[in-house]
Design an enzyme around this catalytic site. Sequence first.
Site, PDB file in Angstrom:
ATOM      1  N   ARG A 118       0.844  -1.340   0.025  1.00 12.99           N
ATOM      2  CA  ARG A 118       0.030   0.243   0.146  1.00 12.99           C
ATOM      3  C   ARG A 118       0.970   0.815  -0.180  1.00 12.99           C
ATOM      4  O   ARG A 118       0.250   2.493   0.694  1.00 12.99           O
ATOM      5  CB  ARG A 118      -0.653   0.032   0.956  1.00 12.99           C
ATOM      6  CG  ARG A 118      -2.087  -0.869   0.825  1.00 12.99           C
ATOM      7  CD  ARG A 118      -3.298  -0.474   2.169  1.00 12.99           C
ATOM      8  NE  ARG A 118      -3.765  -1.811   2.517  1.00 12.99           N
ATOM      9  CZ  ARG A 118      -3.887  -3.277   2.554  1.00 12.99           C
ATOM     10  NH1 ARG A 118      -3.103  -2.804   3.520  1.00 12.99           N
ATOM     11  NH2 ARG A 118      -5.097  -4.117   2.934  1.00 12.99           N
ATOM     12  N   LYS A 140       4.354  10.901 -11.395  1.00 17.30           N
ATOM     13  CA  LYS A 140       3.613   9.667 -12.505  1.00 17.30           C
ATOM     14  C   LYS A 140       3.976   9.220 -12.594  1.00 17.30           C
ATOM     15  O   LYS A 140       5.459   9.188 -12.494  1.00 17.30           O
ATOM     16  CB  LYS A 140       3.376  11.055 -13.647  1.00 17.30           C
ATOM     17  CG  LYS A 140       1.929  11.818 -13.506  1.00 17.30           C
ATOM     18  CD  LYS A 140       2.051  12.355 -14.977  1.00 17.30           C
ATOM     19  CE  LYS A 140       1.014  13.509 -16.139  1.00 17.30           C
ATOM     20  NZ  LYS A 140       0.336  13.620 -16.500  1.00 17.30           N
ATOM     21  N   GLU A 182      11.342  16.230 -24.592  1.00 18.45           N
ATOM     22  CA  GLU A 182      11.133  16.382 -23.888  1.00 18.45           C
ATOM     23  C   GLU A 182      11.109  18.320 -23.664  1.00 18.45           C
ATOM     24  O   GLU A 182      10.607  19.474 -22.853  1.00 18.45           O
ATOM     25  CB  GLU A 182      10.740  15.812 -22.977  1.00 18.45           C
ATOM     26  CG  GLU A 182      10.508  14.328 -22.546  1.00 18.45           C
ATOM     27  CD  GLU A 182       8.724  14.063 -22.585  1.00 18.45           C
ATOM     28  OE1 GLU A 182       8.099  15.745 -22.562  1.00 18.45           O
ATOM     29  OE2 GLU A 182       8.307  13.672 -22.854  1.00 18.45           O
ATOM     30  N   GLU A 234      -3.860  16.822 -12.098  1.00 15.15           N
ATOM     31  CA  GLU A 234      -3.597  16.597 -13.189  1.00 15.15           C
ATOM     32  C   GLU A 234      -5.665  17.254 -13.590  1.00 15.15           C
ATOM     33  O   GLU A 234      -5.806  16.655 -14.373  1.00 15.15           O
ATOM     34  CB  GLU A 234      -3.201  15.694 -14.382  1.00 15.15           C
ATOM     35  CG  GLU A 234      -2.576  15.704 -15.805  1.00 15.15           C
ATOM     36  CD  GLU A 234      -2.155  14.839 -16.461  1.00 15.15           C
ATOM     37  OE1 GLU A 234      -3.466  15.251 -17.540  1.00 15.15           O
ATOM     38  OE2 GLU A 234      -0.835  15.009 -16.227  1.00 15.15           O
ATOM     39  N   ARG A 238      -2.136  21.284 -15.149  1.00 18.12           N
ATOM     40  CA  ARG A 238      -0.548  20.334 -15.519  1.00 18.12           C
ATOM     41  C   ARG A 238      -0.836  19.477 -16.517  1.00 18.12           C
ATOM     42  O   ARG A 238       0.082  19.252 -17.381  1.00 18.12           O
ATOM     43  CB  ARG A 238      -0.445  19.417 -14.626  1.00 18.12           C
ATOM     44  CG  ARG A 238      -0.031  17.916 -14.609  1.00 18.12           C
ATOM     45  CD  ARG A 238       0.630  17.530 -13.389  1.00 18.12           C
ATOM     46  NE  ARG A 238       1.506  16.436 -13.673  1.00 18.12           N
ATOM     47  CZ  ARG A 238       2.292  15.811 -13.244  1.00 18.12           C
ATOM     48  NH1 ARG A 238       1.685  15.592 -10.751  1.00 18.12           N
ATOM     49  NH2 ARG A 238       3.244  14.905 -13.305  1.00 18.12           N
ATOM     50  N   HIS A 245       1.645  14.337 -26.537  1.00 18.48           N
ATOM     51  CA  HIS A 245       1.458  13.898 -26.050  1.00 18.48           C
ATOM     52  C   HIS A 245      -0.139  12.563 -26.628  1.00 18.48           C
ATOM     53  O   HIS A 245       0.061  11.831 -26.678  1.00 18.48           O
ATOM     54  CB  HIS A 245       1.413  13.660 -24.353  1.00 18.48           C
ATOM     55  CG  HIS A 245       2.745  13.668 -23.821  1.00 18.48           C
ATOM     56  ND1 HIS A 245       2.976  15.278 -24.400  1.00 18.48           N
ATOM     57  CD2 HIS A 245       3.433  12.875 -23.158  1.00 18.48           C
ATOM     58  CE1 HIS A 245       4.507  14.753 -24.159  1.00 18.48           C
ATOM     59  NE2 HIS A 245       4.864  13.783 -23.267  1.00 18.48           N
ATOM     60  N   HIS A 249       1.308   9.364 -27.985  1.00 20.35           N
ATOM     61  CA  HIS A 249       1.089   7.996 -27.575  1.00 20.35           C
ATOM     62  C   HIS A 249       0.183   6.789 -28.454  1.00 20.35           C
ATOM     63  O   HIS A 249       0.445   5.732 -28.062  1.00 20.35           O
ATOM     64  CB  HIS A 249       0.100   8.060 -26.458  1.00 20.35           C
ATOM     65  CG  HIS A 249       0.872   8.412 -25.140  1.00 20.35           C
ATOM     66  ND1 HIS A 249       0.593   9.261 -23.835  1.00 20.35           N
ATOM     67  CD2 HIS A 249       1.929   9.487 -24.940  1.00 20.35           C
ATOM     68  CE1 HIS A 249       0.978  10.057 -23.065  1.00 20.35           C
ATOM     69  NE2 HIS A 249       2.753   9.636 -23.791  1.00 20.35           N
TER      70      HIS A 249
END
Length: 358
Positions: A118, A140, A182, A234, A238, A245, A249
Amino acid sequence: METLGVALGERSYPIHIGAGLLGRAELYRPYLGGGSAAIVTNEVVAPLYLPQVREALKGARVTEIVVSDGEQTKSWEVLESVFDALLAARCGRDTLLVALGGGVVGDLAGFAAAVYQRGIPFLQVPTTLLAQVDSSVGGKTAINHARGKNMIGAFHQPLAVISDVATLDTLPDRELRAGLAEVVKHALALDLAFVEWLEANIPKLLHRDREALMYGIRRCCELKARIVAADEREAGVRALLNFGHTFGHAIEAAMGYGAWLHGEAIAAGMVMAAQLSKNLGLIGDSEVSRVSGLLGRAGLPTRGPALAPERLMELMAGDKKAARGKLRFVVLEALGQAALCGGGDDARVRQAIVAAAQ
């Protein structure tokens, strides 16, 4: 060494940037209260830098976990192998996990830290330009799914980021260029002056000029730290850091993870996003040319792969920025000024994909 901060109240943490930091025990010592650490790295980074980190952790009980290299490592199977190693070593909740490597290792190890028992503490020790300017900062963490990149993950902030720019000396040229994507993204989305600096200094960055790299890394971290402090999970601003992306992606998923490096796909995705911005009447041809010109001078792709626009649009439909079932894109209202908006009709999105492939 320069130190920046990510301001998140009690969970605030430092970003240390400099040369020769990997082996500095004092940067790790404050987080070793439990006396146990686990280093997660990959088969490329381990022979180069694992001994230095091991020495810095001297006195703690250390478990070493070495995974394969490449984007395909961000999988359930590899994540399970990390858990197996942690359990076999009887690592408890007070174990400090150290993510030593690039963005893939940081994402994988960070997600392992987020969910093992956890949640356990971890450090980001990034060894690639992409990780030092972006993925190591902000919490992230994720693994990939066949239907989309980073679809299974969690927000889990590190206790610190230790960015040793000397590790960039051993970075392959292709990986360095991918990291520059980036850097360019931060500038195009948030900072016109940084865009202009990059236009003047791309040759220095490609030649690994230490002073230029330090400035580029520091500026990206400053920009990202400010955004993360304002919008950690986000919900708003953000998302602007995802410029390029949504398209990128989809390219990665369509081509198969690892065929195109993340930064390469994001570069082509930024040209598509710039074309979409033009299609929406936000910017003109000159701005699109500056975007593609800057990326091209960095040695990055400015055209997408030979894929049907419909295939990319199908993959983009599951993008994490979608709201109420509607796809949203990060677009440019000007260079250095990104915004989140609906992409308009599918025809405009398709036109952007086609235009960027020509």
